[in-house]
Design an enzyme around this catalytic site. Structure first.
Site, PDB file in Angstrom:
ATOM      1  N   LYS A  78       7.324   5.320  -2.713  1.00  0.00           N
ATOM      2  CA  LYS A  78       7.025   4.660  -3.990  1.00  0.00           C
ATOM      3  C   LYS A  78       6.115   5.474  -4.922  1.00  0.00           C
ATOM      4  O   LYS A  78       6.396   5.575  -6.120  1.00  0.00           O
ATOM      5  CB  LYS A  78       6.513   3.242  -3.748  1.00  0.00           C
ATOM      6  CG  LYS A  78       7.625   2.313  -3.211  1.00  0.00           C
ATOM      7  CD  LYS A  78       7.137   0.917  -2.876  1.00  0.00           C
ATOM      8  CE  LYS A  78       8.257  -0.089  -2.691  1.00  0.00           C
ATOM      9  NZ  LYS A  78       8.709  -0.284  -1.335  1.00  0.00           N
ATOM     10  N   TYR A 201      17.617   2.365  -4.856  1.00  0.00           N
ATOM     11  CA  TYR A 201      16.286   2.159  -4.264  1.00  0.00           C
ATOM     12  C   TYR A 201      16.377   2.267  -2.735  1.00  0.00           C
ATOM     13  O   TYR A 201      15.543   2.900  -2.077  1.00  0.00           O
ATOM     14  CB  TYR A 201      15.759   0.781  -4.703  1.00  0.00           C
ATOM     15  CG  TYR A 201      14.642   0.259  -3.845  1.00  0.00           C
ATOM     16  CD1 TYR A 201      13.332   0.682  -4.038  1.00  0.00           C
ATOM     17  CD2 TYR A 201      14.902  -0.634  -2.798  1.00  0.00           C
ATOM     18  CE1 TYR A 201      12.309   0.220  -3.229  1.00  0.00           C
ATOM     19  CE2 TYR A 201      13.887  -1.103  -1.985  1.00  0.00           C
ATOM     20  CZ  TYR A 201      12.602  -0.672  -2.197  1.00  0.00           C
ATOM     21  OH  TYR A 201      11.590  -1.118  -1.383  1.00  0.00           O
ATOM     22  N   TYR A 253      -0.685  -2.915  -0.301  1.00  0.00           N
ATOM     23  CA  TYR A 253      -0.329  -4.301  -0.611  1.00  0.00           C
ATOM     24  C   TYR A 253      -1.547  -5.217  -0.565  1.00  0.00           C
ATOM     25  O   TYR A 253      -2.589  -4.883  -1.088  1.00  0.00           O
ATOM     26  CB  TYR A 253       0.794  -4.782   0.336  1.00  0.00           C
ATOM     27  CG  TYR A 253       1.850  -3.737   0.528  1.00  0.00           C
ATOM     28  CD1 TYR A 253       2.555  -3.260  -0.567  1.00  0.00           C
ATOM     29  CD2 TYR A 253       2.096  -3.169   1.762  1.00  0.00           C
ATOM     30  CE1 TYR A 253       3.514  -2.272  -0.423  1.00  0.00           C
ATOM     31  CE2 TYR A 253       3.060  -2.179   1.918  1.00  0.00           C
ATOM     32  CZ  TYR A 253       3.756  -1.737   0.824  1.00  0.00           C
ATOM     33  OH  TYR A 253       4.688  -0.763   0.968  1.00  0.00           O
ATOM     34  N   VAL A 271       7.244   0.903   6.127  1.00  0.00           N
ATOM     35  CA  VAL A 271       7.549   0.109   7.323  1.00  0.00           C
ATOM     36  C   VAL A 271       8.111   0.906   8.490  1.00  0.00           C
ATOM     37  O   VAL A 271       8.170   0.393   9.604  1.00  0.00           O
ATOM     38  CB  VAL A 271       8.533  -1.065   7.071  1.00  0.00           C
ATOM     39  CG1 VAL A 271       7.844  -2.231   6.430  1.00  0.00           C
ATOM     40  CG2 VAL A 271       9.749  -0.637   6.340  1.00  0.00           C
TER      41      VAL A 271
HETATM   42  O1  DON Z   1      12.626  -2.399   0.670  1.00  0.00           O
HETATM   43  C1  DON Z   1      12.192  -2.480   1.814  1.00  0.00           C
HETATM   44  O2  DON Z   1      11.882  -3.552   2.320  1.00  0.00           O
HETATM   45  C2  DON Z   1      12.048  -1.210   2.621  1.00  0.00           C
HETATM   46  N1  DON Z   1      13.086  -0.293   2.279  1.00  0.00           N
HETATM   47  C3  DON Z   1      10.726  -0.566   2.354  1.00  0.00           C
HETATM   48  C4  DON Z   1       9.539  -1.477   2.579  1.00  0.00           C
HETATM   49  C5  DON Z   1       8.319  -0.794   3.068  1.00  0.00           C
HETATM   50  O3  DON Z   1       8.321   0.293   3.566  1.00  0.00           O
HETATM   51  C6  DON Z   1       7.066  -1.596   2.990  1.00  0.00           C
HETATM   52  N2  DON Z   1       6.000  -0.957   3.692  1.00  0.00           N
HETATM   53  N3  DON Z   1       5.051  -1.080   4.264  1.00  0.00           N
END
Ligand code: DON
Length: 324
Positions: A78, A201, A253, A271
């Site tokens: 991001k 995305y 977050y 994640v």
């Molecule tokens: O959009 C999503 O949910 C995942 N591709 C990325 C989310 C993510 O990595 C949040 N992180 N801590």
């Protein structure tokens, strides 16, 4: 202008390598946290994997553990996406269209979009990153993807490719992000077709990187946008500055406050278990360890960043009284 620029340097190479090795030894045995499973392909990750890498702005690398194991970048993408969009359309327009304030809510919150009158969130959460993706230059999905893929590869200093299995797995389960994209459309906060934007995305989240790559990408943000090894100026220094500002308030977050309290530096988690910490003027720290805390942040990553921030003297808020 020099006095306005964050300067200073890391401790000696011997000290940095010793502390990177020590962090790896200390936190390797921690077995808290859970590997993400809402994207089915991520559930298969080995919770024991653990890589730590520091890249200095001068190009020196200090590594311990599984730093060459590939994983999907996920939300660590991001800040780099935001940097590329700011570079393309200008940081003022990017701020106006995407917002830069913390939502205080989870990364994939729909409520964050719905409750804001203007639909704005920030580019560190899914809604803001999906909206940012739609602003990539180009009239077609192919042109936008070429811009994104090329930009990320310049940040890494090598061509990056998609992890096809993770991409397919997320596409098959991507209802929430599609919902966010449609909600943004209703609020006139997305500038390309919502389904195609969500696909772009998702592709970008599935780019495959190593801890080593992430450390160099973070070091590029720490180095006024110039890659420490390739020497390429990926984005302008001013862009790095604004990206780091958003990372401070929203990179972790709803636990961004805890992060800044413990580490005192801009950070970003994903994640799959990747995490970066940017030390302006000095370098980038990256970790990879799949088990996550309740907010989706790597447990060993947080511990490592706190330890190294303190022991390497990196915390931006630390000071000592002037003598005399
Ligand atoms: O959009 C999503 O949910 C995942 N591709 C990325 C989310 C993510 O990595 C949040 N992180 N801590």
């Amino acid at each position: 202008m020099e006095s306005w620029i964050s300067t200073g340097h890391l401790p000696t190479e011997a000290v940095v390598s010793q502390l990177v090795a020590e962090a790896h030894r200390r936190f390797g045995p921690v077995d808290e946290g859970k590997v993400a499973s809402y994207i089915p392909a991520l559930a298969a990750a080995d919770p024991a994997l653990f890589g730590v890498c520091v890249a200095a702005t001068g190009g020196q690398l200090f590594e311990a553990g599984d730093t060459l194991v590939p994983f999907s970048i996920q939300s660590v993408s991001k800040p780099f996406l935001y940097a590329l969009i700011c570079q393309a359309i200008g940081e003022r327009e990017a701020r106006e269209k995407l917002g830069v304030n913390s939502t205080g809510l989870p990364f994939n919150s729909v409520r964050a979009v719905e409750r804001a009158d203007d639909g704005l969130s920030n580019p560190m959460v899914n809604a803001g990153a999906i909206a940012a993706t739609s602003l990539a230059p180009g009239d077609s999905a192919e042109a936008k993807w070429a811009f994104i893929e090329e930009g990320f590869s310049r940040f890494a200093g090598r061509p990056l490719a998609i992890d096809g299995e993770v991409y397919a797995s997320e596409v098959a389960t991507n209802r929430r992000n599609l919902g966010i994209a449609h909600l943004l459309e209703e609020q006139e906060g997305i500038w390309f077709e919502p389904e195609a934007t969500t696909d772009l995305y998702t592709r970008q989240c599935a780019l495959s990187v190593t801890t080593h790559d992430l450390a160099l990408m973070a070091a590029t943000l720490a180095n006024g946008g110039r890659h420490p090894m390739s020497g390429e100026q990926v984005v302008a220094p001013r862009i790095c500055q604004v990206v780091l500002a958003v990372m401070v308030t929203a990179g972790l977050y709803e636990t961004s406050g805890d992060w800044i309290y413990d580490i005192g530096l801009p950070g970003k988690s994903g994640v799959s278990g990747g995490m970066i910490t940017v030390v302006p003027g000095k370098g980038g720290l990256a970790t990879y360890s799949p088990p996550l805390d309740g907010a989706g942040n790597s447990v060993r990553g947080h511990l490592t960043a706190a330890f190294l921030s303190e022991r390497l003297g990196l915390n931006l808020f630390a000071s000592q009284p002037v003598e005399g």
